[in-house]
Motif scaffolding. Structure first.
Motif, PDB file in Angstrom:
ATOM      1  N   ASP A 214       0.803  -1.221   0.000  1.00  0.00           N
ATOM      2  CA  ASP A 214       0.000   0.000   0.000  1.00  0.00           C
ATOM      3  C   ASP A 214       0.832   1.265   0.000  1.00  0.00           C
ATOM      4  O   ASP A 214       0.515   2.234  -0.697  1.00  0.00           O
ATOM      5  CB  ASP A 214      -0.940   0.009   1.217  1.00  0.00           C
ATOM      6  CG  ASP A 214      -2.098  -0.962   1.067  1.00  0.00           C
ATOM      7  OD1 ASP A 214      -2.185  -1.629   0.016  1.00  0.00           O
ATOM      8  OD2 ASP A 214      -2.912  -1.046   2.012  1.00  0.00           O
ATOM      9  N   ASP A 215       1.913   1.295   0.802  1.00  0.00           N
ATOM     10  CA  ASP A 215       2.708   2.518   0.887  1.00  0.00           C
ATOM     11  C   ASP A 215       3.404   2.819  -0.437  1.00  0.00           C
ATOM     12  O   ASP A 215       3.518   3.982  -0.847  1.00  0.00           O
ATOM     13  CB  ASP A 215       3.719   2.443   2.029  1.00  0.00           C
ATOM     14  CG  ASP A 215       4.654   1.249   1.916  1.00  0.00           C
ATOM     15  OD1 ASP A 215       4.353   0.302   1.145  1.00  0.00           O
ATOM     16  OD2 ASP A 215       5.701   1.257   2.609  1.00  0.00           O
ATOM     17  N   GLU A 216       3.849   1.782  -1.136  1.00  0.00           N
ATOM     18  CA  GLU A 216       4.482   1.993  -2.435  1.00  0.00           C
ATOM     19  C   GLU A 216       3.458   2.433  -3.478  1.00  0.00           C
ATOM     20  O   GLU A 216       3.744   3.270  -4.344  1.00  0.00           O
ATOM     21  CB  GLU A 216       5.179   0.705  -2.896  1.00  0.00           C
ATOM     22  CG  GLU A 216       6.374   0.309  -2.036  1.00  0.00           C
ATOM     23  CD  GLU A 216       7.054  -0.945  -2.550  1.00  0.00           C
ATOM     24  OE1 GLU A 216       6.919  -1.247  -3.765  1.00  0.00           O
ATOM     25  OE2 GLU A 216       7.710  -1.634  -1.752  1.00  0.00           O
TER      26      GLU A 216
ATOM     27  N   GLU B  20       0.710   4.102  -2.835  1.00  0.00           N
ATOM     28  CA  GLU B  20       0.390   5.497  -2.512  1.00  0.00           C
ATOM     29  C   GLU B  20       1.452   6.429  -3.072  1.00  0.00           C
ATOM     30  O   GLU B  20       1.147   7.478  -3.654  1.00  0.00           O
ATOM     31  CB  GLU B  20       0.303   5.663  -0.998  1.00  0.00           C
ATOM     32  CG  GLU B  20      -0.256   6.992  -0.522  1.00  0.00           C
ATOM     33  CD  GLU B  20      -1.769   7.066  -0.581  1.00  0.00           C
ATOM     34  OE1 GLU B  20      -2.268   8.090  -1.096  1.00  0.00           O
ATOM     35  OE2 GLU B  20      -2.427   6.128  -0.149  1.00  0.00           O
ATOM     36  N   ALA B  21       2.708   6.045  -2.933  1.00  0.00           N
ATOM     37  CA  ALA B  21       3.811   6.872  -3.433  1.00  0.00           C
ATOM     38  C   ALA B  21       3.794   6.955  -4.952  1.00  0.00           C
ATOM     39  O   ALA B  21       4.146   8.003  -5.537  1.00  0.00           O
ATOM     40  CB  ALA B  21       5.143   6.306  -2.954  1.00  0.00           C
TER      41      ALA B  21
END
Length: 316
Positions: free
Chosen positions: A250-252, A254-255
């Motif tokens: 998820d964090d990747e 989002e980025a």
């Protein structure tokens, strides 16, 4: 073709210009307001100083009412909420969240607050909080989208509130305006149609992609993160979809999407940029002054509503 929203806001035509981040600047907002509609400066994820500058540009170009759209997910939302009070902005529209914590301050400053809603529940909540009107936006629109279509959402919102309702999502001409009125709305908001305005300073690559679009030109990504977004089919959007359903953390993910709209709007980069547009882009096929767009929409709407055209759009 005037309606109660015209009387409330002091505008000639019940036509709002959508708050398109990094696109709807002071120049475009002023042009729409000069054309008789309600121009809107989009705050998006921009800092308050940038938005203040655009507000002042709009004010230097028109003495007619205009608004600011505040995306409530922005890290600068608090600062922009205060800035619109300081700058005496007459209208605020909101999206991507609940503006409840700002409502009292805005209303005390005489600001008309018109939230974008994508459900009946949110429409009822905004009515209780004292909104002046509502924008019921269906999932055909560009940018952040909900689950309901405009055809389904607008009449249910109209039945759920006593406030004036502006229809948005999938509207780009007078036929769409007339349909919105028949669903119970007193006006419309158009975003994608104003991408073709001569005064719209979006990157030429972006504008040409919209002008050459067809009926199947858009796709929705971002549902996995809870922030569904409709954009044109490009190498970036296809790559994002592949990453979204290919197991990227998820964090990747989002980025990957951070800053993508700005890259499209300011640099016209199809490999890294996200070109937001609604499903109605296939009807937008030529560049025109904003004033001409509004006039054309209103003339066609009046013809439809007065029976000069059959439901299929053909002259009787």
């Amino acid at each position: 073709m005037r309606s109660e929203i015209c009387e409330m806001l002091g505008i000639r035509y019940p036509v709002f210009q959508g708050g398109m981040a990094w696109i709807a600047d002071g120049k475009l907002a002023a042009a729409v307001s000069e054309g008789g509609g309600l121009g809107i400066v989009a705050a998006g994820n921009a800092p308050a100083d940038y938005v203040r500058e655009q507000v002042r540009i709009a004010r230097s170009l028109t003495d007619k009412p205009f608004g600011v759209n505040i995306m409530l997910m922005s890290p600068f939302a608090d600062e922009i909420a205060q800035m619109v009070v300081e700058e005496h902005v007459p209208v605020v529209t909101t999206g991507a969240g609940n503006p409840g914590k700002y409502m009292d301050a805005w209303k005390a400053a005489g600001i008309r607050v018109i939230p974008v809603v994508a459900s009946v529940g949110m429409a009822k909540l905004m009515t209780r909080l004292g909104a002046s009107a509502l924008i019921a936006e269906g999932g055909e629109s560009g940018g952040h989208v909900g689950e309901l279509t405009t055809m389904v959402l607008v009449p249910q919102v109209c039945d759920a509130t006593t406030l004036p309702v502006i229809a948005a999502g999938g509207i780009a001409d007078g036929r769409g305006f007339a349909a919105a009125v028949m669903l119970g709305a007193c006006g419309v908001q158009m975003g994608t149609r104003f991408l073709s305005a001569e005064e719209c300073s979006v990157h030429p690559v972006y504008k040409q992609k919209v002008l050459k679009a067809n009926d199947l030109c858009t796709m929705v990504t971002g549902r996995r993160l809870g922030h569904a977004v409709r954009s044109l089919r490009t190498p970036f959007s296809r790559g994002y979809e592949k990453a979204e359903y290919g197991g990227m953390p998820d964090d990747e993910l989002e980025a990957l999407g951070t800053g993508a709209l700005r890259l499209a709007a300011k640099e016209g980069d199809p490999e890294r940029g996200c070109f937001l547009a609604g499903q109605i882009a296939g009807l937008v096929n030529r560049e025109q002054p904003a004033r001409e767009i509004i006039r054309e929409v209103m003339e066609e709407a009046e013809a439809c509503l007065c029976g000069a055209k059959t439901p299929g759009g053909h002259h009787e």
